[in-house]
Design an enzyme around this catalytic site. Structure first.
Site, short mmCIF file in Angstrom:
data_model
loop_
_atom_site.label_atom_id
_atom_site.label_comp_id
_atom_site.label_asym_id
_atom_site.label_seq_id
_atom_site.Cartn_x
_atom_site.Cartn_y
_atom_site.Cartn_z
N TYR A 178 4.10 6.38 10.93
CA TYR A 178 4.56 5.03 11.24
C TYR A 178 5.53 4.44 10.22
CZ TYR A 178 0.43 4.05 8.30
OH TYR A 178 -0.52 4.04 7.30
N HIS A 223 -3.75 4.47 4.66
CA HIS A 223 -4.82 3.48 4.83
C HIS A 223 -6.16 4.08 4.41
CE1 HIS A 223 -7.26 0.34 6.70
NE2 HIS A 223 -7.95 1.29 7.28
N ARG A 257 0.86 -1.18 0.00
CA ARG A 257 0.00 0.00 0.00
C ARG A 257 0.89 1.23 0.00
NH1 ARG A 257 -2.06 0.88 5.34
NH2 ARG A 257 -0.70 2.70 5.33
#
Length: 345
Positions: free
Chosen positions: A257, A248, A244
């Site tokens: 992160y 998200h 990805r």
């Protein structure tokens, strides 16, 4: 890994033709352009939220292209826009869900063979197994294709679905898009053993791990899995290893992160660039084709955006009128308060 038995020579699907390869590229280009644009739509206030799929175009288009919409049924999560596009679903009707115009979208699930978008993590797998079991009971040859992510594979619902499907030999393909992240948690921190496909052995069913950035490999693996199910052999787990590249969702900040260096090193080769190189190397596409595919993708996005903007808002009263078959005093009080505050009545 690949424990899915090879089909008999007479049942093996032929490799994609040059026309099909060009179609796969055009589909991926359309999905990429619409996906990137949908993020911009959210920033512009056209839609309230969206789950991007940047980098997962090959996994989605390749698997969706393998579906027989006359017999099979697909059970998506909230990130399968590319699957819907490959299946020929009306994209204004599909994207209406992201506009919050109508829960589940304005498309007809029965005619399109695409179930309503599922926002409950791992919820789609249970519905898929139920539908697939129904095919067995009715002696039909339809196959369910259930989408889930590596994060969803840690849910108990997935164990129950795979176990039930294996015991009942339900014709369902569990298509796992392992994009490396369960929101902000990397796969290695939440998938024991690092592979979802390897879990298939625990249920006594075949599992295939495929390069999810190679649209042809995904198409072939999905076709094999569907053929296995259609022959009465029970379920299959297909794990497409991809990445990805974006957030998200449009409310997520991946910079909290992972670093840009981690993103670049982990993402691998871009799925569109990979297929473009193959088409050029094989001499079945040229620069004019790619320019035309990009122009068509841009025109399609414009048409979809105009269709989305033309959708008026749903009446606010529906949030009270469509809750229960028979209303309750508490709901009536809430509806009255809402009307007083928003409609001044």
């Amino acid at each position: 890994m690949d424990t899915l038995p090879l089909p008999d020579d007479g049942n093996a699907a032929p490799p994609p033709t040059p026309d099909q390869l060009r179609e796969l590229y055009s589909l991926m280009a359309a999905v990429r352009h619409l996906d990137v644009s949908a993020v911009a739509w959210q920033r512009q206030g056209i839609i309230p939220g969206y789950a991007p799929e940047l980098g997962q175009e090959a996994a989605q288009v390749g698997s969706g292209y393998a579906v027989d919409t006359a017999r099979d049924f697909v059970f998506p999560t909230y990130r399968e826009m590319g699957v819907a596009r490959a299946m020929g679903v009306d994209m204004v009707a599909y994207m209406s869900t992201h506009k919050a115009t109508w829960h589940g979208g304005l498309y007809d699930p029965v005619k399109s063979r695409l179930a309503p978008i599922q926002a409950v993590v791992a919820g789609s797998v249970l519905h898929a197994v139920g539908w697939a079991h129904g095919q067995t009971l009715e002696q039909n040859d339809g196959v369910a294709l259930a989408y889930l992510g590596d994060g969803a594979s840690s849910q108990g619902d997935v164990h129950e679905a795979m176990n039930f499907a294996a015991v009942m030999k339900a014709p369902v393909v569990f298509f796992v898009q392992n994009n490396g992240w369960a929101i902000s948690v990397p796969t290695e921190r939440q998938v024991a053993g690092g592979s979802v496909a390897a879990r298939a052995a625990g249920y006594g069913i075949p599992g295939v791990q495929v390069d999810g950035n190679d649209v042809v490999a995904v198409l072939e693996a999905t076709r094999r899995a569907i053929a296995h199910c259609r022959s009465g052999n029970g379920p299959v787990v297909v794990e497409a290893m991809t990445y990805r590249r974006g957030p998200h969702s449009t409310s997520d900040d991946p910079g909290r992160y992972r670093s840009l260096d981690e993103e670049r090193s982990g993402a691998g080769e871009d799925p569109l660039r990979r297929l473009r190189r193959r088409l050029l190397d094989d001499g079945i596409a040229d620069d004019a084709f790619f320019a035309a595919a990009q122009a068509a993708a841009a025109a399609e996005e414009t048409s979809i955006r105009e269709g989305i903007e033309a959708l008026g808002p749903r009446p606010g009263s529906e949030m009270f009128g469509l809750v229960f078959q028979e209303t309750t005093p508490a709901l009536q009080n809430q509806a009255a308060s809402w009307r007083e505050e928003s409609e001044h009545v």
